[in-house]
Design a protein around this motif. Structure first.
Motif, PDB file in Angstrom:
ATOM      1  N   TYR B  30       2.393  11.680  -0.968  1.00  0.00           N
ATOM      2  CA  TYR B  30       3.554  12.479  -0.567  1.00  0.00           C
ATOM      3  C   TYR B  30       4.720  11.622  -0.082  1.00  0.00           C
ATOM      4  O   TYR B  30       5.724  12.136   0.378  1.00  0.00           O
ATOM      5  N   CYS B  31       4.569  10.308  -0.177  1.00  0.00           N
ATOM      6  CA  CYS B  31       5.616   9.414   0.312  1.00  0.00           C
ATOM      7  C   CYS B  31       6.965   9.704  -0.341  1.00  0.00           C
ATOM      8  O   CYS B  31       8.005   9.560   0.279  1.00  0.00           O
ATOM      9  N   GLU B  32       6.914  10.121  -1.601  1.00  0.00           N
ATOM     10  CA  GLU B  32       8.162  10.352  -2.311  1.00  0.00           C
ATOM     11  C   GLU B  32       9.017  11.435  -1.645  1.00  0.00           C
ATOM     12  O   GLU B  32      10.201  11.540  -1.904  1.00  0.00           O
ATOM     13  N   TYR B  33       8.397  12.230  -0.776  1.00  0.00           N
ATOM     14  CA  TYR B  33       9.162  13.263  -0.087  1.00  0.00           C
ATOM     15  C   TYR B  33       9.509  12.855   1.335  1.00  0.00           C
ATOM     16  O   TYR B  33      10.101  13.614   2.075  1.00  0.00           O
ATOM     17  N   GLY B  34       9.101  11.658   1.723  1.00  0.00           N
ATOM     18  CA  GLY B  34       9.231  11.288   3.128  1.00  0.00           C
ATOM     19  C   GLY B  34      10.576  10.706   3.506  1.00  0.00           C
ATOM     20  O   GLY B  34      10.900  10.620   4.654  1.00  0.00           O
ATOM     21  N   GLY B  35      11.352  10.252   2.512  1.00  0.00           N
ATOM     22  CA  GLY B  35      12.680   9.726   2.824  1.00  0.00           C
ATOM     23  C   GLY B  35      12.708   8.219   3.015  1.00  0.00           C
ATOM     24  O   GLY B  35      13.760   7.630   3.136  1.00  0.00           O
ATOM     25  N   THR B  36      11.556   7.578   3.036  1.00  0.00           N
ATOM     26  CA  THR B  36      11.550   6.114   3.164  1.00  0.00           C
ATOM     27  C   THR B  36      10.725   5.531   2.020  1.00  0.00           C
ATOM     28  O   THR B  36       9.877   4.676   2.216  1.00  0.00           O
ATOM     29  N   VAL B  37      11.041   6.009   0.821  1.00  0.00           N
ATOM     30  CA  VAL B  37      10.207   5.702  -0.335  1.00  0.00           C
ATOM     31  C   VAL B  37       9.996   4.209  -0.531  1.00  0.00           C
ATOM     32  O   VAL B  37       8.888   3.730  -0.712  1.00  0.00           O
ATOM     33  N   LYS B  38      11.110   3.487  -0.472  1.00  0.00           N
ATOM     34  CA  LYS B  38      11.038   2.059  -0.767  1.00  0.00           C
ATOM     35  C   LYS B  38      10.091   1.333   0.194  1.00  0.00           C
ATOM     36  O   LYS B  38       9.214   0.582  -0.205  1.00  0.00           O
ATOM     37  N   LYS B  39      10.301   1.611   1.465  1.00  0.00           N
ATOM     38  CA  LYS B  39       9.461   0.971   2.464  1.00  0.00           C
ATOM     39  C   LYS B  39       8.004   1.361   2.287  1.00  0.00           C
ATOM     40  O   LYS B  39       7.110   0.537   2.426  1.00  0.00           O
ATOM     41  N   CYS B  40       7.802   2.651   1.986  1.00  0.00           N
ATOM     42  CA  CYS B  40       6.433   3.130   1.805  1.00  0.00           C
ATOM     43  C   CYS B  40       5.770   2.388   0.653  1.00  0.00           C
ATOM     44  O   CYS B  40       4.617   1.980   0.742  1.00  0.00           O
ATOM     45  N   GLN B  41       6.528   2.225  -0.419  1.00  0.00           N
ATOM     46  CA  GLN B  41       5.983   1.535  -1.585  1.00  0.00           C
ATOM     47  C   GLN B  41       5.562   0.126  -1.222  1.00  0.00           C
ATOM     48  O   GLN B  41       4.462  -0.314  -1.551  1.00  0.00           O
ATOM     49  N   ASN B  42       6.459  -0.571  -0.527  1.00  0.00           N
ATOM     50  CA  ASN B  42       6.142  -1.939  -0.137  1.00  0.00           C
ATOM     51  C   ASN B  42       4.880  -1.997   0.701  1.00  0.00           C
ATOM     52  O   ASN B  42       4.010  -2.836   0.505  1.00  0.00           O
ATOM     53  N   TRP B  43       4.813  -1.062   1.632  1.00  0.00           N
ATOM     54  CA  TRP B  43       3.656  -1.038   2.522  1.00  0.00           C
ATOM     55  C   TRP B  43       2.368  -0.805   1.743  1.00  0.00           C
ATOM     56  O   TRP B  43       1.374  -1.504   1.922  1.00  0.00           O
ATOM     57  N   LEU B  44       2.422   0.176   0.878  1.00  0.00           N
ATOM     58  CA  LEU B  44       1.222   0.551   0.138  1.00  0.00           C
ATOM     59  C   LEU B  44       0.780  -0.580  -0.776  1.00  0.00           C
ATOM     60  O   LEU B  44      -0.411  -0.838  -0.938  1.00  0.00           O
ATOM     61  N   GLN B  45       1.759  -1.248  -1.351  1.00  0.00           N
ATOM     62  CA  GLN B  45       1.427  -2.330  -2.272  1.00  0.00           C
ATOM     63  C   GLN B  45       0.672  -3.440  -1.528  1.00  0.00           C
ATOM     64  O   GLN B  45      -0.254  -4.038  -2.061  1.00  0.00           O
TER      65      GLN B  45
END
Lengths: 202, 179
Positions: B30-45
Motif C-alpha cells: 500500500y506504499c503507493e498510496y502513502g505519499g512517500t513512495v520514493k522513500k518507501c521504495q528505497n527502504w524496501l529495496q
C-alpha cells in the motif's frame, strides 16, 4: 472515524471480569475467532484499555492493539489484528480504483464493490452457524455468507493481499447487489488513519 | 494408567506476521498510496529485496496501471509531479553589491530548513537564515552571490532527494525593488 491524529492516552489495566466478558462478546460477534482466541487473548495476559476521543476505547495487549470500540457498540478488530488473522473475519473486496478513496477516509460506495474487481459474498451459506461453520473465502475470493446491515466487515482490495479497512455495513450485501449504488461502509478504520498511526507500545 | 495413545491435538493456528513499511508504516503493497513512495521504495529495496522485486517489478507495475482508466492514469501522473516539485530556487538581485539567493523550500519541515540553512552558512561563510514567506512555506535566505555554488552543493549533498530538474533560478527583481 479516526481521520485526525490521535494522541496516545494513558492505558489502564482491565479487570479480569471485564476481560472475560469482552472475550465472550468477541466470540459471539466473530464465531470464527474460536480457533484463535487463545492466541489473541491468552488467559493470563493482562489486557489494557486506552481511552480515545469520541468515546472510543482501544484494547491493547502487550503493546499490540487488538480491538476498538465506540461507545458500547460492537467491537471492531484493529487492522493489525486483521492482518494477523485475516480469515477470522467476514470480508468484502473493493476494486483497484476505490483503494485511494478508502485510504483517504471516504465513505465506501457500492460501485467499488459491484464492478469487475470487487467481490461481494456469494450467499452459498444462508444460515449463520454458531461456530461460523462453512464461512470462509471461496475460490473466487468471495465470502460464502451474505452479510446483514450493521455487521462488521473487513475490506480487502483487488490485487492486494492485506486488508485496507474495517467498518460496519450500512447496507446489507444483498441490497448492495440489487441497488448497486449508495454508501456501503461509513466511517471506517483504514490504513494510515489516526488509529493506525497511534503508538500503543509505550 | 499411562495414556500412550493421546490423539494428536492439532496445534493452534498461528497468526501471520506481516511486514510493515519502515517509512510510512503501511503494508508495503500500500506504499503507493502513502505519499512517500520514493522513500518507501528505497527502504524496501534495502530491507526486503525479495518483496521489493515482487511489488515494484516492471510486470507488477504494468498490471497495475493497465487496469486503470486513462483518466486515472493522468491523475496519478499529476500526483507524482506534485510530489516531485520539492525544491525550487529563486534568486534575488539586491540593490548593493551583494546578491541574495532565496531558496524556497516548501516541502521540507522547519527544522530541516534550519539545518540546511546552517550548512549553507558554514559552507559559504555567509549569513543564512530561515524565514516564513507570506504565501506559506519557508525560504532560506543566503547572503552573497553564491547561487551557482549552492546549486552544486545541493546536488552533491542531497543527490537522492533533489533531482536537478527541480532546481531553478528565478530573477526576483520586482520583489526587491518594492522593499
Amino acid at each position: 472515524m479516526f481521520k485526525k491524529e490521535i494522541q496516545a492516552a494513558p492505558k489502564s489495566k482491565l479487570k479480569s471480569s471485564v476481560q472475560r466478558s469482552l472475550r465472550q462478546s468477541l466470540l459471539t460477534t466473530y464465531p470464527l475467532l474460536h480457533r484463535y482466541i487463545d492466541e489473541i487473548l491468552p488467559k493470563k495476559g493482562s489486557l489494557s484499555a486506552m481511552k480515545l476521543p469520541d468515546r472510543c476505547t482501544l484494547y491493547v495487549l502487550d503493546g499490540e492493539p487488538l480491538f476498538f470500540q465506540q461507545d458500547t457498540t460492537t467491537v471492531l478488530p484493529h487492522l493489525k489484528l486483521v492482518h494477523r488473522f485475516p480469515d477470522a473475519f467476514p470480508s468484502i473486496r473493493i476494486d483497484r480504483g476505490a483503494i485511494r478513496f478508502v485510504l483517504s477516509g471516504a465513505t465506501l460506495m457500492a460501485p467499488g464493490l459491484t464492478s469487475a474487481g470487487g467481490r461481494l459474498p456469494s450467499g452459498v451459506v444462508t444460515v449463520r452457524a454458531e461456530d461460523g461453520a462453512g464461512e470462509q473465502l471461496d475460490d473466487d475470493d468471495r465470502w460464502t455468507r451474505e452479510l446483514e446491515k450493521g455487521e462488521p466487515v473487513i475490506v480487502r482490495a483487488e490485487g492486494k493481499s492485506e486488508a485496507c479497512a474495517v467498518g460496519f455495513l450500512v447496507m446489507g450485501t444483498k441490497e448492495v447487489k440489487d441497488k448497486g449504488k449508495g454508501p456501503v461502509i461509513e466511517d471506517a478504520h483504514y490504513l494510515g488513519d489516526g488509529l493506525w498511526k497511534l503508538a500503543t507500545d509505550s | 494408567m499411562a495414556d500412550t495413545e493421546q490423539p494428536e491435538v492439532p496445534s493452534e493456528p498461528q497468526g501471520r506476521h506481516v511486514t510493515y513499511c519502515g517509512v510510512c508504516t503501511l503494508p508495503p503493497e500500500y506504499c503507493e498510496y502513502g505519499g512517500t513512495v520514493k522513500k518507501c521504495q528505497n527502504w524496501l529495496q534495502k530491507a526486503h529485496p525479495a518483496m521489493y522485486d515482487q511489488i515494484w517489478s516492471a510486470e507488477a507495475l504494468e498490471a497495475a496501471t493497465a487496469s486503470l482508466s486513462v483518466e486515472a492514469q493522468k491523475r496519478a501522473a499529476k500526483d507524482a509531479q506534485k510530489k516531485a516539485a520539492q525544491a525550487e530556487k529563486a534568486r534575488a538581485e539586491a540593490g548593493g553589491q551583494e546578491g541574495q539567493q532565496r531558496r524556497h523550500d516548501k516541502a521540507r519541515r522547519a527544522e530541516q530548513a534550519q539545518k540546511v540553512s546552517k550548512e549553507f552558512g558554514r559552507k559559504f561563510a555567509t549569513g543564512s537564515s530561515v524565514t516564513k514567506v507570506p504565501s506559506g512555506g519557508e525560504e532560506i535566505v543566503v547572503q552573497g552571490d553564491v547561487s551557482d555554488e549552492i546549486e552544486e552543493f545541493l546536488l552533491e549533498k542531497y543527490k537522492d532527494m533533489i533531482p536537478e530538474d527541480n532546481i531553478e533560478f528565478v530573477d526576483d527583481k520586482k520583489k526587491k525593488s518594492s522593499s
